[in-house]
Write a protein that holds these residues in place. Structure first.
Motif, PDB file in Angstrom:
ATOM      1  N   PRO A  62       0.691  -1.154  -0.473  1.00  0.00           N
ATOM      2  CA  PRO A  62       0.296  -0.187   0.147  1.00  0.00           C
ATOM      3  C   PRO A  62       0.619   0.835  -0.200  1.00  0.00           C
ATOM      4  O   PRO A  62       0.504   2.426  -0.934  1.00  0.00           O
ATOM      5  CB  PRO A  62      -0.732  -0.224   1.072  1.00  0.00           C
ATOM      6  N   LEU A  63       2.500   1.068   0.473  1.00  0.00           N
ATOM      7  CA  LEU A  63       2.482   2.080   0.757  1.00  0.00           C
ATOM      8  C   LEU A  63       3.226   2.830  -1.014  1.00  0.00           C
ATOM      9  O   LEU A  63       3.846   3.957  -1.353  1.00  0.00           O
ATOM     10  CB  LEU A  63       4.056   2.314   1.615  1.00  0.00           C
ATOM     11  N   TRP A  64       3.942   1.590  -1.533  1.00  0.00           N
ATOM     12  CA  TRP A  64       4.412   1.867  -2.563  1.00  0.00           C
ATOM     13  C   TRP A  64       3.014   2.522  -3.383  1.00  0.00           C
ATOM     14  O   TRP A  64       3.253   2.717  -4.314  1.00  0.00           O
ATOM     15  CB  TRP A  64       4.946   0.383  -3.274  1.00  0.00           C
ATOM     16  N   ARG A  65       2.134   1.763  -3.819  1.00  0.00           N
ATOM     17  CA  ARG A  65       1.123   1.289  -4.761  1.00  0.00           C
ATOM     18  C   ARG A  65       0.311   3.019  -4.343  1.00  0.00           C
ATOM     19  O   ARG A  65       0.013   3.964  -5.800  1.00  0.00           O
ATOM     20  CB  ARG A  65      -0.544   0.980  -3.918  1.00  0.00           C
ATOM     21  N   ASP A  66      -0.143   3.943  -2.868  1.00  0.00           N
ATOM     22  CA  ASP A  66      -0.568   5.152  -2.914  1.00  0.00           C
ATOM     23  C   ASP A  66       0.279   6.637  -2.657  1.00  0.00           C
ATOM     24  O   ASP A  66       0.260   7.559  -2.235  1.00  0.00           O
ATOM     25  CB  ASP A  66      -1.480   4.416  -1.704  1.00  0.00           C
TER      26      ASP A  66
END
Length: 248
Positions: free
Chosen positions: A167-171
């Protein structure tokens, strides 16, 4: 005639240099420097050592250490380095990720190592690397595997990649969120005159610095991924007071 033709053939070479692996190491390091800065010590290179059939596993070396003559190093051993062996890329990438983690921005050490351990940041790094290099099949493969991984820290059945790093990478900007994390550490976290961090982070500091890198309060996501003990809440409040330059 057939026998005579066979006698005229030269003996095959004793060794045969493979070309795919050096290229992979090269583009991996080029991408790492383009993404996380090129301040990885006085030597711009990464040294990748490959043992076949011995010294299984891998370790990293850093430019501040005499163990590998003051070089950033990926030192790995596998039974085979055939291209079809997924570890032939993943293991060196894992170790190169440690050099990114521990030698970036002209500072040595990894204050978050006690938080994420040996392999959790590596999952972020490897997935992002494969995606950025257009290795779609490999990226999909590690995504499935990393998403399914569970760990017993900081609590049982934690899913680091699925619930935190992906989620950190995606968002939050893909690799740039971790580039900002390492940059903020180099700017604000305690280090000695020689450029080595003087201590590890606690959980509150980790969430604070990650929030700064993400430009968003990540304590809610951390609670969903890891739980939220009262001690971490106290640590986070203290971190906000101690490092006011980290904003979000």
């Amino acid at each position: 005639m057939e026998a005579e033709s066979e006698r005229q053939l030269a003996d095959p070479p004793v060794t045969w240099q493979e070309h795919w692996l050096p290229r992979f190491i090269n583009v991996t390091w080029q991408y790492s420097k383009a993404t996380y800065g090129d301040a990885f010590g006085p030597d711009p290179r990464i040294y990748s050592i490959h043992h076949a059939g011995r010294h299984g596993g891998g370790h990293a070396g850093y430019y501040v250490s005499p163990i590998h003559d003051y070089h950033n190093v990926s030192d790995c051993g596998l039974d085979t380095w055939r291209e079809g062996n997924t570890l032939a890329r993943e293991l060196p990438a894992h170790e190169i990720g440690h050099s990114v983690e521990s030698a970036n921005n002209g500072v040595h050490g990894s204050p978050a190592y006690e938080i994420w351990g040996d392999s959790k940041w590596a999952e972020f790094y490897i997935y992002d690397l494969y995606t950025a290099l257009g290795m779609d099949r490999e990226a999909k493969g590690v995504y499935r595997r990393f998403t399914g991984n569970t760990d017993d820290f900081p609590r049982r059945r934690t899913r680091w990649f699925r619930d935190w790093f992906y989620p950190l990478w995606r968002d939050c900007g893909q690799a740039q969120v971790m580039n900002r994390f390492f940059l903020e550490l180099a700017r604000h976290f305690p280090r000695d005159s020689g450029g080595t961090y003087t201590r590890r982070m606690n959980w509150g500091e980790y969430v604070h610095f990650t929030s700064g890198a993400a430009a968003a309060d990540m304590s809610g996501q951390a609670a969903r991924a890891f739980g939220w003990p009262r001690e971490w809440a106290r640590q986070l409040e203290h971190a906000r007071e101690q490092f006011p330059g980290i904003t979000y």
